[in-house]
Design an enzyme around this catalytic site. Structure first.
Site, PDB file in Angstrom:
ATOM      1  CG  ASP A  43      -2.757  -9.899   6.386  1.00 41.11           C
ATOM      2  OD1 ASP A  43      -1.915  -9.187   5.808  1.00 41.11           O
ATOM      3  OD2 ASP A  43      -3.741  -9.440   6.986  1.00 41.11           O
TER       4      ASP A  43
ATOM      5  CB  THR B 297      -2.793  -5.474   9.234  1.00 40.88           C
ATOM      6  OG1 THR B 297      -1.543  -4.813   9.029  1.00 40.88           O
ATOM      7  CG2 THR B 297      -3.757  -4.556   9.962  1.00 40.88           C
TER       8      THR B 297
ATOM      9  CG  PHE C  93      -7.819   4.796   1.713  1.00 42.81           C
ATOM     10  CD1 PHE C  93      -6.520   5.274   1.742  1.00 42.81           C
ATOM     11  CD2 PHE C  93      -8.021   3.423   1.701  1.00 42.81           C
ATOM     12  CE1 PHE C  93      -5.444   4.406   1.761  1.00 42.81           C
ATOM     13  CE2 PHE C  93      -6.943   2.545   1.717  1.00 42.81           C
ATOM     14  CZ  PHE C  93      -5.655   3.037   1.752  1.00 42.81           C
TER      15      PHE C  93
ATOM     16  CE  LYS D 250      -6.823   9.423   7.414  1.00 42.56           C
ATOM     17  NZ  LYS D 250      -8.160   9.948   7.106  1.00 42.56           N
TER      18      LYS D 250
ATOM     19  NE  ARG E 112      -2.089   0.134  10.428  1.00 39.88           N
ATOM     20  CZ  ARG E 112      -2.447  -0.636   9.384  1.00 39.88           C
ATOM     21  NH1 ARG E 112      -1.842  -1.804   9.191  1.00 39.88           N
ATOM     22  NH2 ARG E 112      -3.399  -0.263   8.559  1.00 39.88           N
TER      23      ARG E 112
ATOM     24  CB  THR F 173       2.629  -7.360   5.653  1.00 41.83           C
ATOM     25  OG1 THR F 173       2.012  -6.132   6.034  1.00 41.83           O
ATOM     26  CG2 THR F 173       4.140  -7.165   5.607  1.00 41.83           C
TER      27      THR F 173
ATOM     28  NE  ARG G  37       5.888   0.186   1.445  1.00 43.19           N
ATOM     29  CZ  ARG G  37       5.140   1.150   1.966  1.00 43.19           C
ATOM     30  NH1 ARG G  37       3.816   1.042   1.938  1.00 43.19           N
ATOM     31  NH2 ARG G  37       5.687   2.206   2.524  1.00 43.19           N
TER      32      ARG G  37
ATOM     33  CG  ASP H 147      -7.636  -9.645   9.024  1.00 41.57           C
ATOM     34  OD1 ASP H 147      -8.100  -8.681   9.646  1.00 41.57           O
ATOM     35  OD2 ASP H 147      -6.637  -9.534   8.263  1.00 41.57           O
TER      36      ASP H 147
ATOM     37  CG  ASN I 287      -5.521  -7.245   2.157  1.00 46.27           C
ATOM     38  OD1 ASN I 287      -6.240  -7.818   2.982  1.00 46.27           O
ATOM     39  ND2 ASN I 287      -4.414  -6.656   2.503  1.00 46.27           N
TER      40      ASN I 287
END
Length: 1074
Positions: free
Chosen positions: A442, A444, A570, A594, A623, A704, A786, A813, A816
């Site tokens: 991953d 992030t 979110f 946002k 980001r 990612t 994506r 981490d 996801n």
């Protein structure tokens, strides 16, 4: 000879006591005696002229079955539960048809066994493995006098040893689970009775409908609907790290009707009914309703996940009062507790294949011996007896040795000071770390720190970077002071900053005079901290209001109060969040939103700069978030309120109905305010770690969910893409033709670093799965952007399918990454500050990415090499003694008589040789420093040369040679008594095994020396004490010592010379670096 062929055989030697069954079968007893007489008269005639062949083995490791048996037993002996909704009344429990329903008790039970099922289930789990079942059948056959070979202890001893260790281990583990369960079930809680008084109650005694009180820092014992908190605002924060792995606090809201009551006792006086949907697994959704009847007045309200405290969460603030709706196995935490599929290492599979070869060899060798003896009507008895004699070719102790070695590896990794806080959650596959070919990572939080720093804000006409934030603060302060026109640039900047300061789920927490921010996302904390640096600080927030502290140019502070009307949190599906606030000074109602540019670009008014600037920021590795607003009139707000309330009251598809209302009535024609850029810094030593892994022959892929440009930027800065790489970016792929063209373009390039969007990956896998695997695996590095969690797991499965037996590791981490980690051969989780989901789901848990180098290159190497050596020595130990047995039988006219009796056979593989062989688990062929300095050494492990059919054949030949030398040598040098053959051959066998271990050692450890000394000392004591097997006067003579030494030298010296010559003229790679 003719008489011997007509009778069944038994085992003995002329000077050893025959082991005959106590059965009164005269035929069997007479046969044994005849066989002994023939052997005694033939010994001296056949001491000079025979040769023989033997074989070699490995034991099967099985890791997949235990959990299946546990599920099987539960499904067979437990009644299937029917899940259904329920209605409970405060103070009375379940009502209506639910009053007669027996809900599951609130007991925590993680035990696998009870006092009656323990032994049967454990034995079933063990004997479903072919290896253990084979030895059980061999041991049971010793109760049949016609095919008995020696004392039953010879076969029951090793089997009992293995089973005893297994039973002790399982009993200990289950006892620990019992103690843990008992502590949880005995926790005390307070329960409100109908008259409003408090009584103490055990967690296990809590029932559906009970109203319980939970204090700060206490575990929530069941799923409860929150009725009241001690916080005046009604806010209740909980920690959910033991449920979903996330360490941030979650806000929960009590039912408004009960929160406003003066005290908790008044709750019991309400005629209040709570409806809850049937139990399900989704911890992010809940559908329920609440009805309060007061005379003729009925108040209805909807309940959602924000009104519920799930079991095993922890109350983080204040005291909470709630009504229990789910208990025991119907709670969300238990329903989400799944037994993960046990992973089986490649080494275990290879050992299993060698085991099958050895079993086939036992059958072939036994058949040959029977054929050489001559076939008659009793051939099947001879066949069975030879199978029993050669059963040591299949060493039953191999699986136990490997399991114990794996536990030792896990302990050793866990205490490595160079990679502190490393946790081994799956001790069955440490050898997999030594053969990794693909590492899927991953971005992030894995390659980056997930520590966000606000770097840039763009308003369409001008952008401000970190060095110009002081100018932003001046504009904002001037705008709040009212010095500028409403539509001036400063006013636009003010609106943008204020929207950033309001549109979030951040809550300021004041502890010990310091302020900290609690939020579900580090991005939100970074945004709020940035607004504070430019003069707009989040002063306070509760369920219904938020206040901003604005620093004015004259040094004074302006407090702005906002009422929170709605919050739309979110989610990974919507990729946006929104909030409706009302300015209490101007009464203006505004929707602030946002989110990701991919979803927000379709909601904002037409502009010509958003897409371009998003790409520009992504190329800088930032980001991005798009911020927008929409003023709402009172009529619009009321219309939305009615539609949204109706959607909230629906029982079915509630979440979808609510989302549809928001999308239809609010998410249209928004005013674009700004674009923000947040930097996620690289983890420490990421660049050097990636270079080290690449030099070790490991191909690294980055998967990612971020944008293409951001992914490329991080790949370059981290060193994933080298300067010499030719970067190939996959174009837009919408159909089969596009996929075909793009794959052809990729095929024509060499030394390619590939960048592929998730959308293109989906289309390519749909039509050209095999071609994608071939071409992508040829790339030097791969980045998939994506990427959804499902796609990450899909990529792992692709590699496992088309690149077997190469091993795939996945590291991440976040939540996801869980599916990817669980799908990989070796899953590595990083214990992040923001959550522990990946860490808890992984096989191995580390604290930062750079630790993966030592985990793979050092510990992975050691685990694999040690287990290979251990496996081969255990096989050698069984092969060499079986070779001697075969020669012995051939010498004495293919008699199925055991060479060694009773205790000697049991002690051979336990007391005399077990410790020296097992001590190989502390051996090291290179130092840890050299393993990291020369990562190229790791490449060789992937070829599997340490345990292969080639090495297997070499050890078979070694066993044949040494077994033949020892047996023929003992027959040649003995004088008169056959007991001297036993003494010389068995002593030479033990000493040879110890010398072979010593010859294999690369780095001596004190434990190895101790194991050698203990084993040799124990055997020397046995020579004196076991006078039924050894002639004490003979073993104390120089004749015995000289003959044993000579035979041992002939069996070991040639092998030592060959090994020394090989190290001198063709040394292995590890010898060169040492």
């Amino acid at each position: 000879m003719g008489k011997r062929k007509k009778n069944d055989e038994s085992s003995s030697s002329s000077s050893q006591k025959p082991c005959v069954s106590s059965s009164s079968d005269d035929f069997s007893v007479s046969f044994v005696r005849a066989e002994e007489d023939d052997v005694a008269t033939t010994i001296r005639d056949k001491t000079a002229s025979l040769k023989s062949n033997a074989t070699h083995f490995s034991a099967a490791s099985a890791a997949k079955g235990g959990m299946f048996d546990f599920r099987c037993c539960r499904s067979l002996f437990s009644r299937r539960r029917v899940l259904h909704s329920r209605t409970v009344r405060v103070g009375y429990g379940p009502v209506g048809h639910d009053a007669n329903v027996t809900f599951t008790p609130n007991t925590v039970c993680n035990q696998k066994y009870n006092i009656f099922s323990f032994v049967p289930i454990v034995l079933f789990q063990q004997f479903k493995f072919f290896l253990n079942l084979y030895f059980l059948l061999m041991a049971c056959s010793q109760f049949i006098p016609a095919i008995q070979i020696g004392a039953p202890i010879t076969y029951w001893g090793p089997l009992g040893f293995v089973l005893t260790i297994t039973l002790i281990r399982e009993a200990f583990d289950d006892f620990v689970r019992y103690l843990r369960d008992r502590d949880l079930n005995s926790e005390k809680y307070e329960k409100l009775t109908r008259d409003g008084t408090r009584i103490e109650i055990r967690s296990a005694d809590i029932e559906v409908g009970d109203v319980i009180i939970m204090h700060k820092d206490r575990r929530v014992p069941a799923d409860v609907v929150l009725l009241r908190t001690t916080d005046k605002s009604g806010a209740c924060f909980i920690r959910t790290d033991q449920l979903d792995g996330e360490t941030d606090w979650k806000l929960r809201i009590p039912v408004p009707h009960t929160q406003h009551l003066p005290n908790e006792a008044d709750i019991m006086e309400l005629n209040c009914e709570v409806y809850a949907e049937k139990p399900q697994k989704d911890i992010h959704a809940f559908v329920g309703t609440l009805k309060i009847t007061d005379d003729d007045n009925v108040q209805d309200g909807s309940l959602n996940v924000e009104n519920v405290l799930w079991a095993n969460t922890v109350v983080a603030s204040g005291t909470a009062v709630g009504i229990v709706v789910y208990t025991g196995r119907e709670t969300r935490s238990v329903m989400n507790t799944t037994l993960p599929e046990s992973k089986v290492g490649l080494l275990d599979l290879e050992v299993n294949n060698l085991t099958k070869l050895l079993f086939c060899f036992v059958l072939v060798l036994s058949s040959v011996m029977v054929a050489m003896k001559g076939l008659d009507n009793l051939w099947y008895r001879y066949l069975m007896r030879f199978i029993l004699l050669f059963s040591y070719i299949i060493p039953i102790s191999l699986r136990v040795n490997l399991d114990m070695a794996k536990l030792f590896y896990s302990w050793q990794i866990g205490r490595d000071k160079h990679i502190p806080e490393t946790v081994i959650r799956s001790s069955t596959i440490p050898e997999e770390l030594g053969r990794i070919s693909f590492l899927l990572s991953d971005k992030t939080g894995t390659l980056t720190k997930n520590e966000m720093h606000f770097k840039k804000i763009h308003l369409g006409t001008v952008a401000f970077s970190s060095d110009a934030f002081e100018e932003v603060g001046q504009h904002v302060r001037s705008a709040y002071a009212g010095r500028l026109a409403k539509h001036s640039f400063s006013a636009k900047l003010q609106n943008a900053v204020e929207a950033i300061a309001l549109c979030h789920n951040v809550t300021p927490i004041f502890e010990n005079g310091e302020i900290s921010y609690q939020a579900a996302s580090p991005d939100e904390v970074a945004l709020v901290k940035w607004t504070e640096t430019v003069g707009v600080r989040l002063a306070s927030r509760d369920l219904h209001a938020m206040s901003l502290s604005v620093q004015l140019p004259n040094g004074q502070t302006l407090m702005k109060q906002f009422q929170i009307l709605y919050v739309f949190p979110f989610t990974s599906e919507t990729k946006r969040m929104g909030i409706i606030v009302k300015d209490e000074t101007t009464d203006e109602v505004t929707l602030l939103m946002k989110g990701a540019d991919t979803v927000m670009s379709g909601m904002v008014q037409y502009n010509d700069w958003l897409d371009e600037e998003c790409s520009n920021m992504a190329r800088e590795g930032l980001r991005t978030l798009v911020v927008a607003r929409k003023p709402l009139s009172q009529a619009e707000l009321e219309a939305f309120d009615r539609a949204y309330h109706a959607a909230k009251m629906s029982i079915s598809d509630r979440s979808q109905n609510m989302a549809n209302v928001v999308n239809r009535m609010l998410e249209r024609d928004l005013q674009l305010l700004c674009l923000t850029g947040v930097e996620d810094r690289l983890q420490d030593q990421v660049t050097t770690s990636l270079e080290l892994l690449r030099n070790a022959g490991i191909k690294i892929w980055m998967l990612t969910g971020d944008k293409l440009e951001t992914a490329i930027c991080i790949a370059k800065s981290s060193g994933l893409f080298s300067r010499s790489d030719n970067i190939h970016v996959f174009g837009n792929v919408h159909n089969r033709t596009d996929a075909h063209n793009e794959l052809n373009n990729l095929r024509r390039k060499t030394d390619v670093a590939l960048v592929m969007p998730g959308s293109a990956l989906n289309v390519c896998l749909q039509y050209y799965e095999a071609e994608v695997a071939e071409l992508v695996c040829a790339c030097t590095a791969v980045v998939c952007c994506r990427c959804s969690p499902e796609q990450k797991a899909q990529i792992v499965q692709l590699l496992r399918k088309y690149r077997a037996p190469l091993r795939v590791a996945a590291i991440g981490d976040g939540g996801n990454d869980v599916s990817m980690i669980q799908a990989a051969h070796a899953g590595i989780g990083i214990d992040a500050n923001e959550g522990k989901q990946a860490s808890l789901a992984a096989d191995f848990s580390i604290t930062q990415f750079s630790h993966v180098c030592r985990l793979l290159l050092v510990h992975g190497r050691f685990c694999y090499k040690r287990s290979c050596a251990l496996s081969q020595f255990v096989m050698h130990r069984g092969l060499i003694i079986s070779t001697m047995q075969a020669i012995f039988s051939c010498v004495f006219y293919f008699a199925s008589v055991s060479l060694y009796q009773g205790v000697l056979m049991v002690a051979y593989s336990t007391c005399y040789t077990m410790l020296p062989v097992f001590s190989l688990v502390v051996d090291r062929d290179v130092t840890a420093t050299n393993a990291l300095t020369y990562p190229e050494l790791y490449k060789e492990l992937g070829k599997g040369r340490s345990l292969s059919y080639k090495t297997f054949c070499i050890w078979v030949l070694i066993s044949l040679y040494q077994g033949a030398v020892i047996m023929y040598g003992a027959l040649l040098v003995f004088d008169a008594d056959f007991i001297h053959v036993v003494s010389i051959s068995f002593s030479a066998l033990i000493v040879t095994e110890l010398i072979m271990v010593a010859m294999t050692v690369h780095t001596w450890h004190w434990a190895m020396l101790l194991a050698q000394a203990l084993s040799l000392g124990l055997y020397m004591i046995s020579l004196i004490l076991f006078d039924q097997y050894f002639d004490r006067q003979f073993v104390l003579s120089w004749v015995f010592i000289s003959k044993t030494t000579a035979i041992t030298a002939v069996s070991c010296l040639p092998l030592y010379i060959v090994k020394a010559l090989r190290r001198k003229f063709s040394p292995p790679s590890y010898a060169k670096v040492n």
